[in-house]
Write an enzyme that holds these catalytic residues in place. Structure first.
Site, short mmCIF file in Angstrom:
data_model
loop_
_atom_site.label_atom_id
_atom_site.label_comp_id
_atom_site.label_asym_id
_atom_site.label_seq_id
_atom_site.Cartn_x
_atom_site.Cartn_y
_atom_site.Cartn_z
N GLU A 288 -7.62 -5.47 -3.49
CA GLU A 288 -7.08 -4.20 -3.38
C GLU A 288 -5.64 -4.21 -3.56
O GLU A 288 -5.09 -3.93 -5.06
CB GLU A 288 -7.17 -3.73 -1.87
CG GLU A 288 -6.79 -2.48 -1.55
CD GLU A 288 -6.81 -2.13 0.07
OE1 GLU A 288 -7.13 -1.07 0.17
OE2 GLU A 288 -6.45 -3.09 0.62
N HIS B 165 -19.11 -8.05 4.37
CA HIS B 165 -17.54 -8.04 4.53
C HIS B 165 -17.13 -8.47 5.85
O HIS B 165 -17.47 -8.88 6.93
CB HIS B 165 -17.53 -6.50 5.21
CG HIS B 165 -16.16 -5.81 5.43
ND1 HIS B 165 -15.94 -5.17 6.42
CD2 HIS B 165 -15.17 -5.99 4.67
CE1 HIS B 165 -14.59 -4.72 6.53
NE2 HIS B 165 -14.22 -5.26 5.50
N HIS B 166 -15.84 -9.14 5.42
CA HIS B 166 -15.07 -10.35 6.23
C HIS B 166 -13.78 -9.82 6.66
O HIS B 166 -12.85 -9.97 6.06
CB HIS B 166 -15.02 -11.72 5.50
CG HIS B 166 -16.56 -12.41 5.59
ND1 HIS B 166 -16.38 -13.41 4.95
CD2 HIS B 166 -17.49 -12.47 6.28
CE1 HIS B 166 -17.72 -14.21 5.18
NE2 HIS B 166 -18.28 -13.36 5.93
N GLU B 167 -13.82 -8.89 7.55
CA GLU B 167 -12.69 -8.25 7.88
C GLU B 167 -12.07 -9.38 8.88
O GLU B 167 -12.71 -9.81 9.84
CB GLU B 167 -12.69 -7.01 8.61
CG GLU B 167 -11.38 -6.64 9.39
CD GLU B 167 -10.04 -6.34 8.41
OE1 GLU B 167 -10.17 -5.99 7.28
OE2 GLU B 167 -9.13 -7.01 8.53
N GLU C 260 -8.85 4.85 -0.11
CA GLU C 260 -8.78 5.20 1.36
C GLU C 260 -7.70 6.05 1.71
O GLU C 260 -7.79 6.81 2.61
CB GLU C 260 -8.86 3.98 2.24
CG GLU C 260 -7.58 3.24 1.97
CD GLU C 260 -7.76 1.82 2.53
OE1 GLU C 260 -8.70 1.46 3.08
OE2 GLU C 260 -6.73 1.14 2.57
N GLU D 271 -6.17 -6.04 1.39
CA GLU D 271 -4.72 -6.61 1.83
C GLU D 271 -4.16 -7.85 1.49
O GLU D 271 -3.68 -8.57 2.24
CB GLU D 271 -4.97 -6.24 3.45
CG GLU D 271 -5.18 -4.87 4.06
CD GLU D 271 -6.50 -4.76 4.04
OE1 GLU D 271 -7.57 -5.61 4.14
OE2 GLU D 271 -7.02 -3.56 3.77
N GLU E 159 0.87 -1.30 -0.19
CA GLU E 159 0.11 0.18 -0.07
C GLU E 159 1.11 1.37 0.07
O GLU E 159 0.33 2.67 0.39
CB GLU E 159 -1.00 -0.05 1.42
CG GLU E 159 -1.92 -1.26 1.03
CD GLU E 159 -3.09 -0.99 2.10
OE1 GLU E 159 -3.12 -0.24 3.00
OE2 GLU E 159 -3.95 -2.12 1.94
#
Lengths: 690, 690
Positions: free
Chosen positions: A487, A398-400, A493, A469, A173
């Site tokens: 991503e 959403h699965h963080e 972001e 990530e 990133e």
């Protein structure tokens, strides 16, 4: 699919100079590959493009930890060659049909030291570059083995201009750096960053792939890898004395690189080259080096656009967690998003922060954070499931994981059953934080296998996947077309990151670097540029014009595109928002009109469903004038172009929301000249007039 | 359960010597605990037994990695004390009722350096020893934290005789060593071993718990831990200069010891002491320090005896894998075992090697070896399921993981569903090999949590668990009574180990060491002693008499006991086999008649179901004479004793199968004198005559 494979030896020449060395040349169009077995047994390869050196003679080999042996001296047993010329149709993408044409040689080698171990080197020579990989065939003396190092080298022919980010085992990133190769300084680049969750820097001279370079003599060179499966990601360490990159494989918890069993084929190492930057962007070399779809019934895979409960958290309007009373994902708020999505015909609504665990989710290296099935008590999942269904909108799960991939794996079946039971078929995964199993890295073999397992498991449940990530993509969306996007780079972001943000040239570099491996869930579409909307102390700005945000939907291809901003910000500019509503996410033809990494990108794409075309053009911090020939349009057809362009005084820094929407009748002979502001862009919808 | 808790301060005295130190004394029967806060803030504890020092003043504390702080200087905030006197009934075990009586003090400390962190030290003083643990209460300045080291010390009062195995992060399958403490040499001891799969030795002076010692002044001292949950196992490093053991926690892949969150309570550190060796074996201190059963409905938990497809592989008659044509677990062969089990009324038949994966199962650090649901093609699982059901026998599942706990966790639900679908409710797990997640150890926090997760998940499926290659047990069978047994020590299979085997004193030491933590699946019952039955080249011998093999069913308590030998070997000695058929696996009363670690053990147990008693007595390499008073029998009752004893010329080395079976009428006044051969034993069934 048409496929022609010719097993010939016509296209390559093997020249033996007595005891000294054996040289094999393979030419495909402008690209020439030369491999050499030196008299000392070392195996070298070199790549030329139109007679100019791309990769000078560079050695290949391996160091194994078990058995403990270095494989860098060889003898040749046999050479097989073949020729492939085929076309194939992707499930979705930038083109209806992809042409795959290459010459292949397989050089069967034996380790010259022990005369025991067999390694094949496989080269595919395309007309826009070379891919090569290692095969460890099934053999009596090698079954299980552990890789300590891969000795792949890329010797550059000069001190090229390079577009690079620091080599890192855990994150990709970073902001891009544009320097001469000799000026690579990954430590200094990393020190500028303050907003990346987990950093595991490799060293001062290490950079990541896809690495984009431009030589002084006009070559565009891209180095990356394809089909990264069951193996760690490759980073590159640069030796400034001999201008040579060597492969750096991401280690596991105990320092090993890969646990393998014969027969094994490594990922492909790719070198894409052209004297036209546009041809780098149109290359299908990486995709062609991946295996065809492993999913038989792909009907469930549908490119889509979505909005989401997400930017609210980044701007400080809301939070993922509940403890401060600003919980974004409450039933009432999510209904508003569903209403907005339904009104504007978006397919999906991403909801982050819907499930318990966020109070203490990050930074604790905690193994069990989320259970993926328990909503917060102010999130009525059954009511929202029905509400969304009634409105014809899908909620995106959403699965963080908070980096605890090990715990996510325990719960995959439960989590995906839960999704199906609540009418969801797209999941965004996230891996913010240090990885668990502890000691593993985001880019190591274990995590590479994790991402693949998740892709396979989601496919089994007919779920589409968008991984954040994750490791850098390598064209695996051909093999797993439900794995829509990743991503794996600095996305929207980071406009909210207090230190570096997103520089105006960032999006002109990404197509040449990160996007070479596959679609990015960049989440474009910001319409509000001063990020103090909900928190007056914030000084961050989005360094883009509004028109450029529209153009990104074309220049950054993804089959799953978010409109990232808040509904209330879109409602202020509904005329511009119309482009985001109109732009497709699936294409039959793509034309890279013009491009220069770090400077500008202009792309035209034809809708998969009809004859309509859409164009996106962006620039860096410099204003420029777009001269666009519409010669890609169909002959004898008439079109209406809607042109979303920067206003006369538009400027990414001082006046980002100044834009003009023009309408014009156009045809194949039209030429448009459009001013693009500093940090600006232009988007066009070109509709066939029936 | 009767429970009396008194909150008093009567039983302990706190003496302050001005600024210098504060001393707290707690006495329970013969045991006295003294804790001291020195003027420099260091916190010491000491234990006496009948006025003799057991643990001399020893320091306690912690080093945290995050936050980075050493907690070894304190001030006292508060002291709470309480008294518990209760009884409770285990689901199964050696006794119907267990008495739990202790005095507790909780010393609330603050870190004297930062005056920030709160740590409580909790001591329970029983009449046979002391347990203590650390509490990190919920507190503002400490939420998540990482343990670097635990600074627990045990300063011994002399150079005791010790029964020890080398400290090792991955295995507890070593042969025992009996030396003075000053003569501990773990490297030399480890070097003698050639047959342990994975070794991770700690150092020359490190040993494992349970550690058994005997002092010159006649004290028997045992150091171990209780309730090992969410924390690594504790090993002990001995400093020969100051005769002090310090705790060594097993590290994770990156060298940290434990990832914790407040409120947290550590496992108990236990010191059991007596001047009678028998009282060490009858101690319930460790069990009492564990929490009551977490399983509400325990009806599915049934102590059992089983035979198995297992020793065939160890003797070379058969193999787990198929490739050599000697696959043991084929339908025909397993039916013979089922027939034998049914005929002799065994509850279960363990079948190892039933599932694919064994061809390459071990030594490759391979992550996906077994899927736990695919039988070999010569193993007709449906036919065998029905066959066993018809015969009233349960097949016992075998889940060898090859050390890949990470992959087992992915597949637990699938594997247990498969078991239930095939009428199985007991599983033997195995962890042979280096652990995956790579870098983790068998005894580290991650694996400790893994074993617990498996215990909890099996309980959810109403499955009984028998874990091999697991961490040392710490009494958790009270909390998870479905977790029937563990291996976690050198078991019967090592009779087949080419180098060290099982020494004649091994089974006289195990009750004082390994078994202090809980039942062991030792798998006794070998009737064939020269292990060249199927492979003439084997020189290994079982260093035991046949009568001793019977006695082990009493001296080595387990609620799940195997008859390990082959049916054909039992059929040669059916009269002796009768004892194995008759002996229960669940008891109402246990009497430790006599015992000396390394020399002999004699135990009498009363059946849970009636007034019958069973006795086992074993010796080491020396012959001895057992003088057994039957004063434990019920008054006014008559009994018939069946005595299985060594023959007159029996000898573990030269004549192991010489045995005599006597019958006698006996009562409470009877005294038996029975000669026991070198390496021999004696077993008795004493039936009430109605």
């Amino acid at each position: 699919m048409k496929k022609i494979i010719l097993y010939l030896f016509l296209f390559c020449t093997l020249i033996s100079y007595g005891q000294k060395k054996e040289i094999l040349n393979i030419v495909n169009g402008s690209v020439q590959l030369t491999t050499t077995l030196q008299s000392d047994g070392s195996f070298l390869y070199a790549v030329m493009y139109k007679g100019k050196p791309v990769i000078e003679e560079s050695a290949l080999g391996f160091v194994l930890a078990k058995p403990a042996i270095t494989l860098n001296q060889f003898s040749i047993n046999q050479i097989d060659s073949s020729f492939v010329n085929e076309t194939w149709q992707p499930v979705w993408g930038e083109e209806n049909t992809i042409h795959n044409k290459y010459k292949q040689v397989v050089i069967h080698l034996t380790d010259a030291g022990t005369k025991t171990y067999l390694v094949n080197m496989v080269f595919r020579v395309f007309d826009d570059g070379v891919g090569f990989r290692f095969e460890f065939p099934k053999q009596n003396s090698l079954n299980y083995f552990i890789v300590q190092d891969e000795l792949t080298h890329f010797k550059m022919s000069g001190d090229h201009k390079a577009f690079w980010i620091p080599g890192d085992f855990d994150t990709n990133e970073y902001a891009y750096n544009t320097t001469k190769l000799s000026e690579i300084d990954a430590l200094a680049a990393s020190n500028k960053e303050k907003d990346i969750a987990v950093v595991a820097l490799i060293g001062p001279n290490a950079v990541q792939t896809p690495l984009m370079m431009k030589s002084d003599n006009g070559l565009y060179i891209n180095i990356h890898e394809a089909a990264l499966l069951n193996y760690p990601a490759m980073h590159l360490n640069f030796n400034k004395e001999n201008l040579t990159f060597s492969s750096v494989l991401v280690p596991d918890a105990v320092g090993n690189k890969a646990y393998l069993q014969t027969p094994f084929t490594s990922p492909w190492r790719t070198i894409i080259v052209s004297d036209k930057a546009t041809e780098i962007l149109s290359s299908k070399l990486i995709l062609n080096l991946n295996e065809p779809s492993s999913i038989k019934n792909t009907d469930f895979i549908k490119p889509q656009k979505f909005i989401g409960m997400w930017w609210e958290m980044h701007t400080g309007k809301a939070n993922w967690f509940k403890r401060d009373g600003k919980h974004g994902a409450n039933t009432q708020n999510v209904k508003k998003y569903i209403d907005f999505a339904a009104k504007h015909k978006f397919d999906g609504v991403l909801v982050e922060g819907w499930n318990t665990g966020w109070e203490e989710w990050f930074g604790n290296w905690k193994e069990e954070v989320f259970d993926f099935v328990t909503p917060y008590d102010d999130y009525d999942i059954n009511e929202l499931t029905n509400y969304a269904k009634d409105k014809g909108v899908k909620i995106i799960m959403h699965h963080e994981t908070s980096g605890s991939a090990i715990d996510y794996e325990r719960k995959l079946d439960t989590a995906y059953d839960f999704m199906l039971n609540h009418n969801m078929n797209t999941v965004k995964t996230g891996y913010v934080g240090k990885i668990i199993p502890r000691g593993e890295h985001h880019d190591g073999q274990w995590m590479v296998n994790h991402y693949t397992r998740v892709a396979e498991k989601t496919a089994k449940y007919k779920i589409m996947l968008d991984a954040h990530e994750s490791v850098h993509p390598t064209g695996l969306h051909r093999t797993y077309p439900n794995w829509m996007a990743n991503e794996a780079a600095r996305g929207t972001e980071f406009n909210n990151a207090p230190t570096l943000g997103i520089a105006p040239d960032h999006n002109t570099i990404l197509p040449f670097t990160r996007l070479m491996g596959g679609p990015m869930d960049y989440t474009p579409g910001l319409f509000h540029f001063q990020l103090n909307q909900f928190d007056a102390t914030r000084k961050q700005k989005v360094l883009s014009t509004l028109a450029k945000q529209l153009a990104l939907y074309i220049t950054m291809y993804s089959p799953i595109q978010m409109a990232a901003d808040l509904p209330e910000n879109y409602e202020k500019y509904l005329d511009a928002f119309q482009f985001i509503k109109d732009v497709p996410v699936n294409w039959s033809v793509t034309k890279i009109i013009e491009a220069e990494p770090g400077d500008f990108v202009t792309i035209a794409r034809k809708s998969k469903n009809n004859r309509d075309w859409f164009v996106g053009s962006i620039t860096d911090e410099n204003a420029r004038s777009l001269h666009l020939k519409l010669n890609f349009l169909d002959k004898d057809k008439k079109y209406k172009a809607i042109i979303y362009r920067d206003g006369l005084n538009a400027d990414y820094n001082f006046n980002p929301t100044s834009y003009i929407i023009d309408q014009k009748l156009v045809n194949i002979n039209s030429v448009l000249t459009i001013p693009i502001a500093k940090g600006g862009g232009c988007a066009m919808s070109i509709y066939e007039i029936q």
